[in-house]
Design an enzyme around this catalytic site. Structure first.
Site, PDB file in Angstrom:
ATOM      1  N   VAL A  14       0.828  -1.208   0.000  1.00  0.00           N
ATOM      2  CA  VAL A  14       0.000   0.000   0.000  1.00  0.00           C
ATOM      3  C   VAL A  14       0.862   1.258   0.000  1.00  0.00           C
ATOM      4  O   VAL A  14       0.553   2.243  -0.679  1.00  0.00           O
ATOM      5  CB  VAL A  14      -0.966  -0.002   1.201  1.00  0.00           C
ATOM      6  CG1 VAL A  14      -1.829   1.257   1.198  1.00  0.00           C
ATOM      7  CG2 VAL A  14      -1.858  -1.240   1.153  1.00  0.00           C
ATOM      8  N   LYS A  96      -6.782  -1.649   9.273  1.00  0.00           N
ATOM      9  CA  LYS A  96      -8.153  -1.930   9.714  1.00  0.00           C
ATOM     10  C   LYS A  96      -8.223  -2.562  11.106  1.00  0.00           C
ATOM     11  O   LYS A  96      -9.131  -2.295  11.870  1.00  0.00           O
ATOM     12  CB  LYS A  96      -8.896  -2.771   8.684  1.00  0.00           C
ATOM     13  CG  LYS A  96      -8.501  -4.233   8.552  1.00  0.00           C
ATOM     14  CD  LYS A  96      -7.298  -4.477   7.705  1.00  0.00           C
ATOM     15  CE  LYS A  96      -7.489  -4.094   6.267  1.00  0.00           C
ATOM     16  NZ  LYS A  96      -6.316  -4.407   5.423  1.00  0.00           N
ATOM     17  N   GLU A 120     -10.087   5.790   5.118  1.00  0.00           N
ATOM     18  CA  GLU A 120     -10.832   5.195   4.000  1.00  0.00           C
ATOM     19  C   GLU A 120     -10.131   3.958   3.462  1.00  0.00           C
ATOM     20  O   GLU A 120     -10.776   2.977   3.082  1.00  0.00           O
ATOM     21  CB  GLU A 120     -11.001   6.233   2.886  1.00  0.00           C
ATOM     22  CG  GLU A 120     -11.980   5.821   1.797  1.00  0.00           C
ATOM     23  CD  GLU A 120     -13.423   5.835   2.271  1.00  0.00           C
ATOM     24  OE1 GLU A 120     -14.010   4.732   2.379  1.00  0.00           O
ATOM     25  OE2 GLU A 120     -13.956   6.931   2.540  1.00  0.00           O
ATOM     26  N   VAL A 123     -10.883   0.153   4.612  1.00  0.00           N
ATOM     27  CA  VAL A 123     -12.129  -0.585   4.340  1.00  0.00           C
ATOM     28  C   VAL A 123     -12.415  -0.648   2.846  1.00  0.00           C
ATOM     29  O   VAL A 123     -12.616   0.382   2.199  1.00  0.00           O
ATOM     30  CB  VAL A 123     -13.324   0.080   5.066  1.00  0.00           C
ATOM     31  CG1 VAL A 123     -14.593  -0.729   4.829  1.00  0.00           C
ATOM     32  CG2 VAL A 123     -13.045   0.203   6.554  1.00  0.00           C
ATOM     33  N   GLY A 125     -10.809  -1.258  -0.003  1.00  0.00           N
ATOM     34  CA  GLY A 125      -9.961  -0.797  -1.098  1.00  0.00           C
ATOM     35  C   GLY A 125     -10.406   0.500  -1.723  1.00  0.00           C
ATOM     36  O   GLY A 125     -10.468   1.544  -1.075  1.00  0.00           O
ATOM     37  N   ILE A 127     -13.312   1.441  -2.857  1.00  0.00           N
ATOM     38  CA  ILE A 127     -14.700   1.877  -2.654  1.00  0.00           C
ATOM     39  C   ILE A 127     -14.751   2.917  -1.537  1.00  0.00           C
ATOM     40  O   ILE A 127     -14.352   2.622  -0.406  1.00  0.00           O
ATOM     41  CB  ILE A 127     -15.617   0.688  -2.293  1.00  0.00           C
ATOM     42  CG1 ILE A 127     -15.611  -0.355  -3.407  1.00  0.00           C
ATOM     43  CG2 ILE A 127     -17.037   1.165  -2.014  1.00  0.00           C
ATOM     44  CD1 ILE A 127     -16.395  -1.612  -3.070  1.00  0.00           C
ATOM     45  N   GLY A 178      -0.342 -10.349  -5.098  1.00  0.00           N
ATOM     46  CA  GLY A 178      -0.368  -9.314  -4.068  1.00  0.00           C
ATOM     47  C   GLY A 178      -1.717  -9.102  -3.426  1.00  0.00           C
ATOM     48  O   GLY A 178      -1.951  -8.083  -2.766  1.00  0.00           O
ATOM     49  N   LYS A 196     -13.231  -4.684   9.204  1.00  0.00           N
ATOM     50  CA  LYS A 196     -13.850  -3.689   8.330  1.00  0.00           C
ATOM     51  C   LYS A 196     -15.322  -3.473   8.680  1.00  0.00           C
ATOM     52  O   LYS A 196     -15.814  -2.340   8.685  1.00  0.00           O
ATOM     53  CB  LYS A 196     -13.716  -4.125   6.869  1.00  0.00           C
ATOM     54  CG  LYS A 196     -12.273  -4.154   6.381  1.00  0.00           C
ATOM     55  CD  LYS A 196     -12.156  -4.797   5.013  1.00  0.00           C
ATOM     56  CE  LYS A 196     -10.711  -4.855   4.537  1.00  0.00           C
ATOM     57  NZ  LYS A 196     -10.573  -5.568   3.249  1.00  0.00           N
TER      58      LYS A 196
END
Length: 403
Positions: A14, A96, A120, A123, A125, A127, A178, A196
């Site tokens: 990430v 998370k 954000e 939770v 990805g 969305i 991944g 989440k």
């Protein structure tokens, strides 16, 4: 506009996704100036001058005014985030587990020090479900929220059900791409989705529920017989997270579900996530997007960076006095004929079958009793989605002979 100087913790999947997304969006008023990692000697695509080992090198740097936390240690992450908020440095996190287990404390710190924390990227990805619930649904009476919250398990189930791959092959493919960690326990056993769901409940219902109080069953015990059962009926199996509001309480759980062709979740495959929100005014809405991978999640983190640069913060939904309770649900439970389940735990049994190699029972059971039942070896549960408030399956029909 002020240009924020980011102190980044973690440069894994990430973190690299954030760096790449930020590099492609020079209009965002922020830059990464330091990155704290566990191993300074590891080869990375950036100059070694950017990397530090000691968290204090970032937290005590007065020039750094935005902390982005993307590490996998929930305890250390909470210490870093708490320290940053006390110094009135805005925080962004995609952890998370850390957020779910400490959300009440994080909200209190945010209010005490008048400093925002956004998460954000923790939770679903790409969305934007947290901002959607916080902003668009702020005046809505959310009745139910559910969906596919984990891209790794959805990818694995797609490969197993649609491509007839073995569970081991599908898991290895998820890891290579991944979508799953080297230790996939948090994903495949439903913990990731549970964390989440805990966060989503706070923003949907105004209730803090610790993830330990949410029932979870993963996909690790799904058998070939379960898959055959689903295919013969034109169903798919999806790991769903779900929370439903009743008059003065709510239910919440994560578990495999049978999903029919009539459901919008039926066609959500591979690493994609989907969230279904049912409100008293807006009725049903569906959000779909990639839920795993460095760029989708990196973009979610970048959107939080941009939000901070534009003075955004989450508004808190009015706190509710509702409490989580166990509920009676209709489930399909498969088991080994050598170790049949305790049928007396069911409040109602509509069908049971015990064959030479496998057995199953379909009936209604309290989720507390279901937890007890699943301690039996070689036992798996799939929720039938047959309850009236569900939209996936209005009525299941079965062709096996009753045992």
């Amino acid at each position: 506009m002020k240009k924020y100087k980011i102190g980044l913790f973690g440069f894994g999947c990430v973190g690299q996704g954030l760096h790449e997304a930020l590099s492609d969006n020079p209009q965002v008023a922020a830059e990464i100036v330091k990155i704290c990692v566990k191993n300074l000697d590891k080869e990375r695509p950036l100059s070694k001058d950017k990397f530090v080992f000691d968290p204090k090198s970032i937290l005590e740097d007065e020039d750094i005014d935005l902390i982005v936390e993307l590490i996998d240690d929930a305890k250390l992450a909470f210490e870093i985030v708490s320290d940053a908020l006390r110094q009135r440095k805005p925080v962004i996190s995609a952890n998370k587990k850390m957020v779910a287990e400490n959300l009440d404390k994080l909200i209190a710190l945010q209010q005490e020090y008048d400093t925002p924390i956004l998460y954000e990227g923790a939770v679903c990805g790409s969305i934007p479900i947290i901002k959607t619930l916080t902003d668009y649904y702020s005046l809505e009476n959310v009745l139910e929220i559910k969906g596919i919250f984990n891209g790794s398990t959805n990818y694995i189930l797609t490969k197993v059900i649609e491509e007839n791959k073995s569970y081991k092959e599908a898991l290895e493919a998820a890891q290579v791409n991944g979508f799953a960690e080297t230790d996939p326990t948090l994903d495949v056993e439903g913990y990731d989705a549970k964390y989440k769901l805990s966060i989503v409940i706070e923003h949907a219902f105004g209730v803090h529920v610790h993830p330990d109080n949410i029932f979870n069953q993963g996909i690790q015990d799904i058998t070939k017989s379960d898959i055959t059962f689903a295919k013969e009926r034109g169903l798919k199996i999806k790991l769903l997270a779900k929370a439903v509001k009743y008059n003065n309480y709510f239910s919440a759980y994560v578990a495999p579900h049978f999903v029919s062709k009539e459901s919008p979740l039926y066609h959500v495959e591979n690493e994609y996530n989907a969230v279904l929100v049912q409100g008293a005014f807006a009725d049903d809405q569906v959000l779909v997007g990639k839920g795993a991978g460095k760029l989708p999640t990196g973009l979610a983190v970048l959107s939080d960076v941009n939000a901070i640069a534009n003075n955004y913060r989450y508004s808190q939904r009015q706190v509710s006095s509702m409490a989580i309770q166990s509920t009676v649900e209709e489930v399909y439970v498969s088991f080994s004929p050598e170790q049949p389940v305790n049928f007396n735990l069911f409040t109602n049994v509509s069908e049971k079958y015990i064959g030479q190699n496998s057995g199953y029972v379909i009936g209604e059971i309290n989720t507390d009793s279901l937890q007890e039942l699943l301690t039996n070896a070689d036992t798996n549960v799939i929720f039938t989605s047959g309850a009236k408030e569900e939209i996936e399956i209005h009525r299941l029909t079965y062709s096996y002979e009753i045992g």
